[in-house]
Design a protein around this motif. Structure first.
Motif, PDB file in Angstrom:
ATOM      1  N   ILE A  93     -23.390  24.051  -9.744  1.00  0.00           N
ATOM      2  CA  ILE A  93     -24.411  25.098  -9.865  1.00  0.00           C
ATOM      3  C   ILE A  93     -23.969  26.142 -10.893  1.00  0.00           C
ATOM      4  O   ILE A  93     -24.787  26.659 -11.667  1.00  0.00           O
ATOM      5  N   TYR A  94     -22.674  26.421 -10.924  1.00  0.00           N
ATOM      6  CA  TYR A  94     -22.142  27.425 -11.854  1.00  0.00           C
ATOM      7  C   TYR A  94     -22.352  27.010 -13.315  1.00  0.00           C
ATOM      8  O   TYR A  94     -22.692  27.848 -14.162  1.00  0.00           O
ATOM      9  N   ILE A  95     -22.182  25.719 -13.605  1.00  0.00           N
ATOM     10  CA  ILE A  95     -22.364  25.263 -14.993  1.00  0.00           C
ATOM     11  C   ILE A  95     -23.819  24.900 -15.282  1.00  0.00           C
ATOM     12  O   ILE A  95     -24.138  24.419 -16.365  1.00  0.00           O
ATOM     13  N   LYS A  96     -24.682  25.128 -14.266  1.00  0.00           N
ATOM     14  CA  LYS A  96     -26.126  24.984 -14.436  1.00  0.00           C
ATOM     15  C   LYS A  96     -26.537  23.566 -14.845  1.00  0.00           C
ATOM     16  O   LYS A  96     -27.137  23.348 -15.911  1.00  0.00           O
ATOM     17  N   PRO A  98     -28.877  20.204 -14.521  1.00  0.00           N
ATOM     18  CA  PRO A  98     -30.332  20.140 -14.338  1.00  0.00           C
ATOM     19  C   PRO A  98     -30.728  20.290 -12.875  1.00  0.00           C
ATOM     20  O   PRO A  98     -30.088  19.729 -11.983  1.00  0.00           O
ATOM     21  N   CYS A  99     -31.769  21.082 -12.640  1.00  0.00           N
ATOM     22  CA  CYS A  99     -32.312  21.332 -11.290  1.00  0.00           C
ATOM     23  C   CYS A  99     -31.304  22.053 -10.394  1.00  0.00           C
ATOM     24  O   CYS A  99     -31.330  21.905  -9.168  1.00  0.00           O
ATOM     25  N   HIS A 100     -30.410  22.845 -10.983  1.00  0.00           N
ATOM     26  CA  HIS A 100     -29.364  23.485 -10.174  1.00  0.00           C
ATOM     27  C   HIS A 100     -29.943  24.480  -9.159  1.00  0.00           C
ATOM     28  O   HIS A 100     -29.394  24.638  -8.071  1.00  0.00           O
ATOM     29  N   LYS A 101     -31.030  25.138  -9.495  1.00  0.00           N
ATOM     30  CA  LYS A 101     -31.629  26.078  -8.539  1.00  0.00           C
ATOM     31  C   LYS A 101     -32.204  25.343  -7.326  1.00  0.00           C
ATOM     32  O   LYS A 101     -32.067  25.805  -6.189  1.00  0.00           O
ATOM     33  N   TYR A 102     -32.831  24.210  -7.574  1.00  0.00           N
ATOM     34  CA  TYR A 102     -33.375  23.401  -6.472  1.00  0.00           C
ATOM     35  C   TYR A 102     -32.241  22.862  -5.597  1.00  0.00           C
ATOM     36  O   TYR A 102     -32.315  22.904  -4.366  1.00  0.00           O
ATOM     37  N   ILE A 103     -31.171  22.370  -6.245  1.00  0.00           N
ATOM     38  CA  ILE A 103     -30.018  21.846  -5.499  1.00  0.00           C
ATOM     39  C   ILE A 103     -29.385  22.945  -4.659  1.00  0.00           C
ATOM     40  O   ILE A 103     -29.033  22.735  -3.496  1.00  0.00           O
ATOM     41  N   SER A 171     -22.838  27.307   3.055  1.00  0.00           N
ATOM     42  CA  SER A 171     -22.243  28.628   3.233  1.00  0.00           C
ATOM     43  C   SER A 171     -20.992  28.794   2.373  1.00  0.00           C
ATOM     44  O   SER A 171     -20.862  29.761   1.616  1.00  0.00           O
ATOM     45  N   GLY A 172     -20.055  27.863   2.494  1.00  0.00           N
ATOM     46  CA  GLY A 172     -18.848  27.934   1.673  1.00  0.00           C
ATOM     47  C   GLY A 172     -19.148  27.769   0.198  1.00  0.00           C
ATOM     48  O   GLY A 172     -18.498  28.400  -0.653  1.00  0.00           O
ATOM     49  N   MET A 173     -20.132  26.936  -0.119  1.00  0.00           N
ATOM     50  CA  MET A 173     -20.512  26.723  -1.512  1.00  0.00           C
ATOM     51  C   MET A 173     -20.947  28.039  -2.160  1.00  0.00           C
ATOM     52  O   MET A 173     -20.544  28.351  -3.292  1.00  0.00           O
ATOM     53  N   MET A 174     -21.729  28.838  -1.431  1.00  0.00           N
ATOM     54  CA  MET A 174     -22.218  30.092  -1.993  1.00  0.00           C
ATOM     55  C   MET A 174     -21.095  31.119  -2.149  1.00  0.00           C
ATOM     56  O   MET A 174     -21.115  31.933  -3.077  1.00  0.00           O
ATOM     57  N   ILE A 175     -20.109  31.074  -1.261  1.00  0.00           N
ATOM     58  CA  ILE A 175     -18.953  31.974  -1.398  1.00  0.00           C
ATOM     59  C   ILE A 175     -18.163  31.619  -2.652  1.00  0.00           C
ATOM     60  O   ILE A 175     -17.775  32.499  -3.441  1.00  0.00           O
ATOM     61  N   PHE A 176     -17.909  30.325  -2.842  1.00  0.00           N
ATOM     62  CA  PHE A 176     -17.208  29.894  -4.060  1.00  0.00           C
ATOM     63  C   PHE A 176     -18.029  30.217  -5.308  1.00  0.00           C
ATOM     64  O   PHE A 176     -17.479  30.660  -6.329  1.00  0.00           O
ATOM     65  N   TYR A 177     -19.329  29.992  -5.235  1.00  0.00           N
ATOM     66  CA  TYR A 177     -20.203  30.249  -6.383  1.00  0.00           C
ATOM     67  C   TYR A 177     -20.200  31.732  -6.759  1.00  0.00           C
ATOM     68  O   TYR A 177     -20.144  32.084  -7.943  1.00  0.00           O
ATOM     69  N   ALA A 178     -20.235  32.596  -5.751  1.00  0.00           N
ATOM     70  CA  ALA A 178     -20.200  34.034  -6.006  1.00  0.00           C
ATOM     71  C   ALA A 178     -18.885  34.429  -6.679  1.00  0.00           C
ATOM     72  O   ALA A 178     -18.870  35.281  -7.585  1.00  0.00           O
TER      73      ALA A 178
END
Length: 303
Positions: A93-96, A98-103, A171-178
């Motif tokens: 998601i960080y490197i964007k 395709p369709c990263h927002k949907y994923i 949940s953990g994915m969003m913490i790492f992404y932030a």
């Protein structure tokens, strides 16, 4: 002196609420663990008898240590499977891609759904009689090819882990992404100019910057793994499934504190001994985890 009194005024309400809701129940559990008590009527002092039954009784110790083994087994799955997946999807998601927002939305959505609903969806899919999974298998390969799913001792733990992955990976994915978003763009641009490829950029720039989120996620995962209850309870009930394959310590506590499974009646005293034991285990695991992660962060800073 006036400044200190002002701080006390701000801190006091939260401290009082925390004491009432956390400290007092913990103290009561420790106190009750030394008594034989059903929750109603007189309390009989038992000393360490509840703990002796938990650790040394032929039947009870087997149940308790099997459940604790499942907790640790699940914790290993978290560290070796779930956490790497969270980092992987966070980076995608960080490197964007395709369709990263949907994923991102689809991966995070199960986390905000009630656990009971997640368990209900899993049962709809995996029920051996009316489940969607067996309906599809039966239509394609015949009724003999249908699987027991949650009734199969060889499959039930793997299915449980997959359900947890589906619910908790977001949940953990969003913490790492932030945490990844806090990396200065200049550093990323410099690595690209220096010719660093995708893997080199991740391993040398992005991953070393995740120490804060890594520490947070691992600590939360340790606590969650050692307090697991809701999903296995919904999937297989309070007994932990066939051969207790997904029996966890909190389920043992529930059965013996409120279900009367061992003594034929509720036993708040014995249940309290289980909760006190797990409190000490969780505190120990959390302390060791924090120390190890702090040491790792210190080595990275020196490097």
């Amino acid at each position: 002196m006036r400044k200190k009194k002002a701080y006390i005024g701000f801190i006091a309400p939260g401290f009082i609420i925390y004491t009432i809701l956390m400290i007092v129940p913990i103290a009561c559990a420790v106190y009750f663990s030394f008594f034989e008590w059903s929750g109603i009527g007189p309390m009989k002092f038992a000393g360490l008898d509840n703990f002796k039954k938990l650790f040394f009784d032929a039947r009870m110790s087997k149940i308790f240590f099997n459940a604790l083994k499942n907790n640790i087994k699940y914790l290993v799955c978290v560290l070796l499977i779930i956490t790497p997946l969270q980092i992987f999807f966070a980076y995608m998601i960080y490197i964007k891609i395709p369709c990263h927002k949907y994923i991102r939305m689809m991966l995070f959505l199960p986390y905000v759904i009630s656990t009971s609903i997640v368990g209900f969806f899993a049962i709809i899919m995996l029920d051996p009689n009316i489940g969607v999974g067996n309906s599809i298998i039966g239509a394609l390969f015949g009724n003999k090819a249908k699987l027991a799913w949650l009734g199969d001792p060889a499959m039930v733990f793997k299915i449980f882990v997959m359900v947890v992955i589906w619910q908790c990976i977001g949940s953990g994915m969003m913490i790492f992404y932030a945490d990844m978003q806090e990396i200065p763009s200049e550093i990323i641009e410099a690595s690209i100019i220096d010719g660093a490829g995708g893997w080199t950029r991740f391993s040398k720039v992005v991953f070393p910057s995740l120490s804060a989120s890594f520490s947070t996620n691992i600590t939360l995962s340790v606590i969650y793994a050692l307090t697991m209850f809701d999903i296995p309870y919904i999937l297989v009930g309070p007994q932990g499934g066939v051969n207790n394959k997904i029996d966890f310590v909190n389920m043992v506590f529930y059965r013996y504190a409120f279900g009367g499974t061992y003594f034929g009646e509720t036993s708040i005293g014995f249940g309290s001994s289980i909760s006190v034991t797990m409190f000490i285990i969780i505190l120990t695991f959390s302390f060791v985890t924090r120390k190890l992660l702090k040491g790792r962060a210190g080595r990275e800073d020196r490097g």
